[in-house]
Write a protein that holds these residues in place. Structure first.
Motif, PDB file in Angstrom:
ATOM      1  N   CYS A   4     -99.589 -17.497  41.420  1.00  7.88           N
ATOM      2  CA  CYS A   4    -100.709 -18.287  40.903  1.00  7.88           C
ATOM      3  C   CYS A   4    -100.198 -19.587  40.280  1.00  7.88           C
ATOM      4  CB  CYS A   4    -101.456 -17.490  39.830  1.00  7.88           C
ATOM      5  SG  CYS A   4    -102.867 -18.394  39.194  1.00  7.88           S
TER       6      CYS A   4
ATOM      7  N   CYS B 123    -104.143 -19.826  32.917  1.00  8.54           N
ATOM      8  CA  CYS B 123    -105.191 -19.410  31.988  1.00  8.54           C
ATOM      9  C   CYS B 123    -104.503 -18.949  30.706  1.00  8.54           C
ATOM     10  CB  CYS B 123    -106.027 -18.289  32.587  1.00  8.54           C
ATOM     11  SG  CYS B 123    -106.780 -18.791  34.155  1.00  8.54           S
TER      12      CYS B 123
ATOM     13  N   CYS C 270    -103.307 -15.255  30.158  1.00 12.59           N
ATOM     14  CA  CYS C 270    -102.731 -14.534  31.298  1.00 12.59           C
ATOM     15  C   CYS C 270    -101.232 -14.766  31.476  1.00 12.59           C
ATOM     16  CB  CYS C 270    -103.448 -14.980  32.571  1.00 12.59           C
ATOM     17  SG  CYS C 270    -102.854 -14.124  34.038  1.00 12.59           S
TER      18      CYS C 270
HETATM   19  S1  SF4 Z   1    -106.166 -15.176  35.284  1.00 14.88           S
HETATM   20 FE1  SF4 Z   1    -103.959 -15.342  35.653  1.00 14.88          FE
HETATM   21  S2  SF4 Z   1    -103.699 -14.861  37.824  1.00 14.88           S
HETATM   22 FE2  SF4 Z   1    -105.861 -15.349  37.471  1.00 14.88          FE
HETATM   23  S3  SF4 Z   1    -106.081 -17.533  37.882  1.00 14.88           S
HETATM   24 FE3  SF4 Z   1    -105.679 -17.319  35.692  1.00 14.88          FE
HETATM   25  S4  SF4 Z   1    -103.446 -17.516  35.476  1.00 14.88           S
HETATM   26 FE4  SF4 Z   1    -103.883 -17.083  37.614  1.00 14.88          FE
END
Ligand code: SF4
Length: 435
Positions: free
Chosen positions: A148, A152, A155
């Motif tokens: 990714c 976020c 995360c």
């Molecule tokens: S939640 Fe985590 S895996 Fe999903 S888009 Fe955001 S950073 Fe990427």
């Protein structure tokens, strides 16, 4: 988070977390068996929460206690992010990174490195296993994207999975055909950030183009399903496919996380509340039978009562049916873990209220199915899935069969079907077998 063991007495794989891990777990089991490994347990860990990593450690201790003669290898996102926390466990023979786990040499007998965890961001190729299905599952999961490029604030996944990488389309179409040849009626496309599919590939096909190519190349495939997507990244081809391809299942699970713009900003999400509403409205206009599921976090740091009310109202406003509610838990190493946290009781109460809103929405959806004739795909355990992913209780039919049945009621969040069904393969009407 229930670990899902895949067992062959010589090699047992215990998967935590997402479907990408599930698919990789199947590949690990096959590679280790091919290397002649025996008495081996592979823990395919998850790092989405601290709790997930703790459960992996707990499973390691239990499995070693139960069978001390077995060797334990730990891999997966928790091992990639914090290898030493597993390497220092006496029960653990070896810790492998997420890239290293895809290499057969990592499972060679006698390889003695205790930690083999490289820089996951150095990997530019997907190395995703293209398996024709996962044992014990009546739907074929195809992991077509990993990694990714987003950050976020709550995360940790990018640090376990690296940059976004996609399975090249020729390999993907071949893998899909093998699933069809093996008799699977449904393929589920999965990834870590599925809507980023293709951005790293030479011709940069987007997810919608890939979906259309797959359906074109597999005319006998009955059902294609997408796992979780990011609504703001959905491309025009995906909209078009959802509107015009009946074999693309009318069900999308959205990674929404919150219904409040300030919280979405603090989460570093890329969509606004209005984007989510517009997405659901436009798709529902294009595909009226579509059903939405969504991930929502309750009690994100700094969330006020008013902000939470915006999340609660989103369930109705977007017409969400299948809710996954996550009470916020700080993941060390993420920016959100450093933000001022809400009291645990507040987090818990908000999660309860969101779940109750989800249960009410699901009940309304189930009520609306009564009297309808639905096409179902049977699974194990007396369960079948409707096209919109709703679970239906059935009896005595082998998994992996396509049937049509009338819905006569619902109980415990499952629909109930009338005791006679029509196989979708055109053979005669039948009724439940007694067993
Ligand atoms: S939640 Fe985590 S895996 Fe999903 S888009 Fe955001 S950073 Fe990427």
């Amino acid at each position: 988070m229930t670990p899902r063991p895949q067992n062959n007495s010589a090699v047992e794989v215990v998967n935590f977390g997402c479907r990408v891990n599930l698919v990789e777990g199947e590949a690990l089991r096959r590679v280790a068996l091919a290397q002649g490994r025996e008495n081996l347990v592979i823990i395919n860990s998850c790092a989405v929460t601290s709790e997930a990593a703790r459960q992996a450690r707990q499973a390691i201790r239990r499995l070693k206690r139960e069978a001390p003669e077995r060797e334990i290898i730990v891999t997966g996102c928790a091992a990639q992010i914090d290898p030493s926390s597993f390497a220092k466990m006496p029960e653990v023979a070896c810790v492998l990174g997420n890239a290293e786990k895809t290499q057969a040499a990592s499972f060679a007998k006698g390889q003695d490195s205790r930690i083999a965890v490289g820089d996951i961001f150095a990997h530019k190729h997907a190395d995703l296993p293209s398996l024709e299905g996962v044992e014990d599952h009546s739907r074929a999961f195809l992991a077509v994207q990993t990694g990714c490029d987003h950050r976020c604030s709550f995360c940790i996944i990018p640090f376990g999975r690296g940059v976004s990488r996609s399975m090249p389309q020729p390999q993907l179409l071949e893998a899909a055909q093998r699933c069809v040849d093996k008799g699977f009626c449904e393929i589920v496309l999965t990834g870590v950030d599925l809507t980023s599919y293709g951005k790293d590939l030479p011709s940069a096909p987007d997810l919608g183009q890939m979906v259309k190519s797959l359906l074109r190349s597999a005319p006998s495939l009955a059902r294609l399903r997408l796992s979780s997507i990011d609504c703001i990244e959905a491309d025009a081809d995906l909209f078009d496919a959802m509107a015009n391809e009946p074999r693309l299942m009318p069900h999308l699970h959205l990674s929404l996380q919150s219904g409040d713009d300030m919280i979405l900003k603090r989460m570093k999400r890329r969509h606004s509340r209005a984007d989510a509403l517009r997405f659901c409205e436009e798709l529902r206009r294009a595909r009226p039978d579509i059903v939405f599921g969504a991930d929502l976090i309750a009690g994100f740091p700094t969330e006020t009562d008013a902000m939470f009310e915006n999340s609660l109202a989103l369930v109705e406003d977007c017409g969400l049916t299948h809710l996954h509610v996550f009470p916020f838990s700080p993941r060390p190493g993420t920016p959100a873990a450093k933000m001022p946290q809400l009291a645990p009781a507040v987090v818990k109460d908000r999660a309860r209220r969101l779940r109750e809103a989800g249960a009410r929405a699901l009940r309304r959806h189930l009520d609306a199915q009564i009297g309808r004739r639905l096409t179902l795909l049977t699974e194990r355990g007396g369960i079948a899935r409707a096209e919109d992913f709703t679970k239906v209780r059935i009896k005595g039919i082998a998994p992996g069969r396509m049937i049509e049945a009338e819905i006569i009621g619902h109980e415990d969040e499952l629909l109930t079907a009338a005791p006679s069904y029509a196989p979708r393969d055109g053979s005669v009407q039948a009724s439940w077998l007694p067993w």
